[in-house]
Design a protein around this motif. Structure first.
Motif, PDB file in Angstrom:
ATOM      1  N   GLY A   1       0.905  -1.111  -0.019  1.00  0.00           N
ATOM      2  CA  GLY A   1       0.230  -0.248  -0.232  1.00  0.00           C
ATOM      3  C   GLY A   1       1.221   1.887  -0.106  1.00  0.00           C
ATOM      4  O   GLY A   1       0.738   2.077   0.544  1.00  0.00           O
ATOM      5  N   ASN A   2       1.932   1.018  -0.753  1.00  0.00           N
ATOM      6  CA  ASN A   2       2.883   2.549  -0.614  1.00  0.00           C
ATOM      7  C   ASN A   2       2.624   2.734  -2.247  1.00  0.00           C
ATOM      8  O   ASN A   2       2.134   2.709  -2.862  1.00  0.00           O
ATOM      9  CB  ASN A   2       3.952   2.343  -0.350  1.00  0.00           C
ATOM     10  N   ARG A   3       4.196   4.033  -2.691  1.00  0.00           N
ATOM     11  CA  ARG A   3       3.428   4.297  -4.038  1.00  0.00           C
ATOM     12  C   ARG A   3       5.131   3.988  -5.272  1.00  0.00           C
ATOM     13  O   ARG A   3       5.151   4.960  -5.720  1.00  0.00           O
ATOM     14  CB  ARG A   3       3.185   5.896  -4.168  1.00  0.00           C
ATOM     15  N   LEU A   4       5.203   2.914  -5.003  1.00  0.00           N
ATOM     16  CA  LEU A   4       6.603   2.188  -5.603  1.00  0.00           C
ATOM     17  C   LEU A   4       6.440   2.057  -6.516  1.00  0.00           C
ATOM     18  O   LEU A   4       5.632   0.935  -7.233  1.00  0.00           O
ATOM     19  CB  LEU A   4       7.552   1.105  -4.384  1.00  0.00           C
ATOM     20  N   SER A   5       7.486   2.955  -7.036  1.00  0.00           N
ATOM     21  CA  SER A   5       7.050   2.369  -8.893  1.00  0.00           C
ATOM     22  C   SER A   5       7.781   1.866  -9.606  1.00  0.00           C
ATOM     23  O   SER A   5       7.760   1.309  -9.755  1.00  0.00           O
ATOM     24  CB  SER A   5       7.289   4.198  -9.386  1.00  0.00           C
TER      25      SER A   5
END
Length: 514
Positions: free
Chosen positions: A111-115
């Protein structure tokens, strides 16, 4: 009260009660610390708080706003076993971010924003057993991403946007038992990608837009032959998204003969090009096939070439020097900026898909004539920014390219030849007139009475006698005296014959021009 009793009572109050975990000294504000566990969840934290006891084994940092793991933020926590960072705002993991946690067993980053994941993001986690990466924004997994996790047993990658899984992305995961790739954007997966997973027991691939072509033929055959043990009844529903004729069908129900590919074809126009020094160049490479081919430009190394190789770039991408460039789907653009002599040479556009590969050569020649020839040293250079702009784009003949110089020389030669032909025609015409003798009416006064319009200089020259007789022009529109009585009728009845050279009404004078 006996002497020393207050001191004894104070010591008893400071001792922890039996059965209660001791509170760690220096617990971060608003966090709860007990035994070897620190809870700092849902506190709107933006960074890892300071003051976490060094002996902490379980750290809860979930449901905060942590966007970055500052270098050294976890360095004092060498005893960590479980780290929960799910539901934060992490956008990237620095290389070696967990290098100080060699005992870590479980890491939750859901649930993070790691791309994207760097190759060294998990360096130092040799004991890690479970890694949660679900619910991020991962689009691709590059080769050797998990190479530093030899004892990892569970890898959760569901609910991302993964559309590319490179062949060596899972290399090093020999202990992995569970791999969850469901609910991503995978269209295909290679046999080589799953080959390192010698201990795999559970595989989840559902809810992906699978492209059922020849590249996925192995997966259906592998599941039917023995891979079914890795799939639950629900996980076996691998549904085709394309081609349209197979959409919504199960991969396990499609015959192998229906899983086909169309080899690529490549087109480059032009195949050879000459560019000037300092120019920018774009060359398109169009490819077709099914599945859509990946297009790659590269410069072919030349033997015994002493010059450095030029940079061949796909537009919007950054390939390496002289090797394989970054792939592009469908069409690729070779983009060269500020062309030098090093850019000259042979290039190759390659298109590849599961059906095969095709290549087309392209040759670039660089016009070196724009380079100023070596000469005596000129005046010292002017300060930067003061040089006149016209010097940079000088139109001197020597600054033009070889084709331009050739065209100008040919035009000059053509003009000279035309002038010679005209002179020859004039001389020839005059000679013919001299041979023909004097024309009739020699010595007469030739007159233009403007009845058919004014005479041009060229027409006067045509009427001029070859012997130099003057030409006089009479203008009837400008009488010098008033017109007298009309000519007698008898004069009008004069017998027909050749008209005289000059016929004027009586008592009328006109302006005569020489």
């Amino acid at each position: 009260m006996a002497p020393g009793a207050p001191v004894l009572l104070l010591l008893l109050l400071l001792l922890p009660l039996p059965g209660l975990p001791p509170r760690a000294a220096g617990c971060p504000a608003a966090c709860r610390c007990y035994s070897a566990t620190v809870e700092c969840g849902a506190l709107r934290l933006r960074v890892v708080p300071l003051g976490i006891p060094p002996g902490t084994q379980t750290l809860f940092l979930q449901d905060n706003n942590i966007a970055r793991l500052e270098p050294g933020a976890l360095a004092p926590l060498a005893a960590l076993r479980h780290l929960y960072l799910h539901n934060n705002s992490l956008r990237a993991l620095e290389s070696g971010a967990f290098r100080a946690q060699p005992r870590l067993l479980e890491l939750a980053l859901t649930g993070n924003r790691l791309s994207g994941l760097r190759g060294g993001a998990f360096a130092g986690l040799a004991q890690l057993r479970v890694l949660y990466l679900a619910g991020n924004q991962l689009a691709q997994l590059l080769d050797f991403t998990f190479l530093h996790l030899p004892r990892l047993q569970e890898l959760h990658l569901q609910e991302n946007s993964i559309e590319l899984l490179e062949d060596q992305a899972l290399a090093g995961l020999s202990s992995l038992a569970l791999l969850d790739l469901s609910r991503n954007q995978l269209g295909t997966i290679s046999r080589e990608a799953l080959q390192p997973l010698a201990s795999l027991q559970v595989l989840r691939l559902t809810e992906n837009p699978w492209r059922c072509d020849c590249a996925l033929h192995w997966l259906g055959a592998w599941i039917k032959e023995g891979g079914q043990r890795l799939f639950s009844t629900r996980d076996r529903k691998i549904t085709c998204a394309e081609p349209p004729r197979l959409a919504l069908q199960s991969l396990l129900e499609v015959s192998g003969s229906s899983l086909i590919c169309i080899p690529p074809s490549v087109h480059v126009e032009p195949l050879e090009l000459t560019a000037n020094l300092g120019e920018d160049l774009r060359v398109a490479c169009q490819a077709s096939g099914y599945p859509q081919p990946l297009v790659t430009w590269r410069k072919v190394p030349q033997p015994r070439e002493g010059r450095p190789q030029a940079q061949a770039q796909l537009e919007g991408r950054a390939p390496g020097l002289g090797g394989q460039a970054a792939p592009d789907t469908g069409s690729g653009m070779l983009f060269l900026t500020n062309i030098t002599l090093a850019h000259a040479g042979k290039y190759e556009c390659e298109a590849a898909n599961a059906g095969g590969a095709a290549r087309v050569p392209f040759r670039l020649m660089v016009n070196a004539s724009r380079q100023p020839p070596p000469g005596p040293p000129g005046p010292p250079p002017r300060p930067a920014g003061r040089a006149p702009r016209h010097e940079a784009g000088s139109m001197a003949f020597r600054a033009l390219g070889l084709p331009t110089q050739t065209a100008i020389a040919a035009a000059i030669a053509l003009l000279a030849l035309t002038a010679l032909l005209l002179a020859a025609m004039i001389c020839r015409r005059r000679r013919r007139r001299k041979k023909a003798g004097a024309p009739p009416g020699e010595g007469a006064l030739f007159v233009n009475d403007y009845s058919d319009g004014p005479c041009t200089f060229a027409q006067l020259e045509e009427l001029r006698d070859e012997r130099g007789h003057e030409m006089f022009v009479i203008d009837r529109s400008k009488p010098l005296f008033a017109e007298g009585p009309a000519e007698a009728p008898a004069a009008r009845g004069r017998p027909e014959g050749p008209p005289p050279a000059l016929r004027l009404p009586s008592r009328v004078a006109y302006e005569i021009h020489c």
